[in-house]
Design a protein around this motif. Structure first.
Motif, PDB file in Angstrom:
ATOM      1  N   GLU A  95       0.912  -1.063  -0.128  1.00 50.26           N
ATOM      2  CA  GLU A  95      -0.263   0.046  -0.104  1.00 50.26           C
ATOM      3  C   GLU A  95       0.946   1.279   0.141  1.00 50.26           C
ATOM      4  OE1 GLU A  95      -3.690   2.232   2.796  1.00 50.26           O
ATOM      5  OE2 GLU A  95      -2.173  -0.013   3.040  1.00 50.26           O
ATOM      6  N   ILE A  96       0.158   1.960  -0.791  1.00 55.69           N
ATOM      7  CA  ILE A  96       1.473   3.601  -0.853  1.00 55.69           C
ATOM      8  C   ILE A  96       0.002   4.810  -0.121  1.00 55.69           C
ATOM      9  CG2 ILE A  96       3.194   2.471  -2.232  1.00 55.69           C
ATOM     10  CD1 ILE A  96       1.626   4.545  -4.122  1.00 55.69           C
ATOM     11  N   ASN A  97       0.328   5.907   0.034  1.00 54.68           N
ATOM     12  CA  ASN A  97      -0.456   7.105   0.352  1.00 54.68           C
ATOM     13  C   ASN A  97      -0.222   8.087  -0.737  1.00 54.68           C
ATOM     14  OD1 ASN A  97      -1.688   6.204   2.908  1.00 54.68           O
ATOM     15  ND2 ASN A  97       0.210   6.858   3.645  1.00 54.68           N
ATOM     16  N   ILE A  98      -1.136   8.250  -1.499  1.00 59.84           N
ATOM     17  CA  ILE A  98      -0.897   9.252  -3.131  1.00 59.84           C
ATOM     18  C   ILE A  98      -1.638  10.361  -2.456  1.00 59.84           C
ATOM     19  CG2 ILE A  98      -0.675   7.400  -4.392  1.00 59.84           C
ATOM     20  CD1 ILE A  98      -3.939   7.551  -5.569  1.00 59.84           C
ATOM     21  N   SER A  99      -1.762  11.575  -3.328  1.00 60.81           N
ATOM     22  CA  SER A  99      -2.245  12.454  -2.901  1.00 60.81           C
ATOM     23  C   SER A  99      -3.523  12.894  -3.836  1.00 60.81           C
ATOM     24  CB  SER A  99      -1.384  13.828  -4.105  1.00 60.81           C
ATOM     25  OG  SER A  99      -1.665  14.085  -5.071  1.00 60.81           O
TER      26      SER A  99
END
Length: 279
Positions: A95-99
């Motif tokens: 999982e990655i956090n994106i804008s």
């Protein structure tokens, strides 16, 4: 000018899904069914909205943000189901956090190659939330193991014998007609193959493919083992008569998935017939 050039929407990305959760789940099912090797799966998270970036050996897919978390909803159930499906296929998910800007570009099919590179290089979330998303809904990772409803229920046309491809293309409209026609067509093929119009069904197929103590079959399979060839002949005969006779003697009411399986069995008989060799 250079900035605009490098931030143009990529032509290499395939966008699947819609803002609706079911469409996104179906899209993942299609990828899992059709792609031989998944190289990377990223869950793209922005606040409580989620999308996917999935890379196969040939393609880059973006699944739009039809998934949610943090509160009970179809979106959160879908997120848990999607993660279970990927785990079922032994695909590790990071999982990655994106804008919000990137998530908007995802939903408007306007990501650039640079955007993809940035996401692939973004540090993954640690510790992982993947299992929390699943346990929040199902309390187990095993729910999807026996669940096949997200896979596409279509015949694999590339595996279908050319002599019944026309029936495969019409299968969705009338499975019963396609199956019965395929049985009749196969019987006619074997009659012509052994040049005998007097035999039918079980007797026809035994004469063509099954040897016994009194006589050898007219055709066989080159398996370097007569017993193996004869076993194939018995298999051919038994499948044909078991399924075809059921339809011949009564009206058959089978689910679509069972009819799909029967057509694929019948297709295998066509392929076996084509591989048989005259003695």
């Amino acid at each position: 000018m250079l900035f605009n050039l490098f931030n143009q929407p990529s032509e290499e990305i395939q966008y699947l899904g819609t803002p609706y959760t079911q469409d996104c789940l179906d899209a993942i099912g299609i990828i899992l069914q059709t792609q031989i090797h998944i190289e990377k799966a990223l869950l793209l998270s922005c606040n409580q909205a989620h999308a996917y970036l999935i890379k196969s050996h040939r393609n880059t897919y973006i699944i739009r943000s039809g998934f949610r978390s943090g509160y009970p909803s179809e979106g959160s159930k879908g997120l848990a189901s999607s993660l279970q499906l990927l785990l079922k296929h032994n695909i590790a998910v990071d999982e990655i956090n994106i804008s919000e800007k990137l998530m908007k570009k995802i939903n408007h099919s306007s990501l650039s190659d640079t955007d993809i590179e940035i996401m692939l290089k973004t540090e993954v979330v640690r510790p992982t939330n993947i299992y929390e998303y699943i346990y929040e809904i199902y309390k187990t990772t095993e729910y999807q193991v026996t669940n096949d409803r997200y896979y596409p229920t279509e015949l694999p046309y590339h595996l279908i014998d050319s002599r019944i491809l026309d029936l495969a293309l019409k299968f969705n409209d009338d499975p019963n007609h396609s199956i019965l026609t395929a049985y009749t067509r196969l019987e006619d093929i074997v009659k012509a193959k052994i040049n005998d119009q007097t035999l039918f069904s079980n007797n026809l197929l035994k004469a063509a493919f099954v040897s016994d103590k009194q006589r050898q079959s007219i055709y066989f399979w080159d398996k370097n083992n007569e017993r193996v060839s004869n076993a194939l002949g018995c298999l051919f005969t038994n499948i044909f008569t078991a399924y075809r006779n059921e339809r011949a003697h009564s009206e058959v009411d089978k689910s679509y998935s069972k009819q799909l399986r029967e057509f694929l069995l019948l297709n295998e008989l066509y392929l076996l017939e084509n591989e048989s060799i005259k003695r």
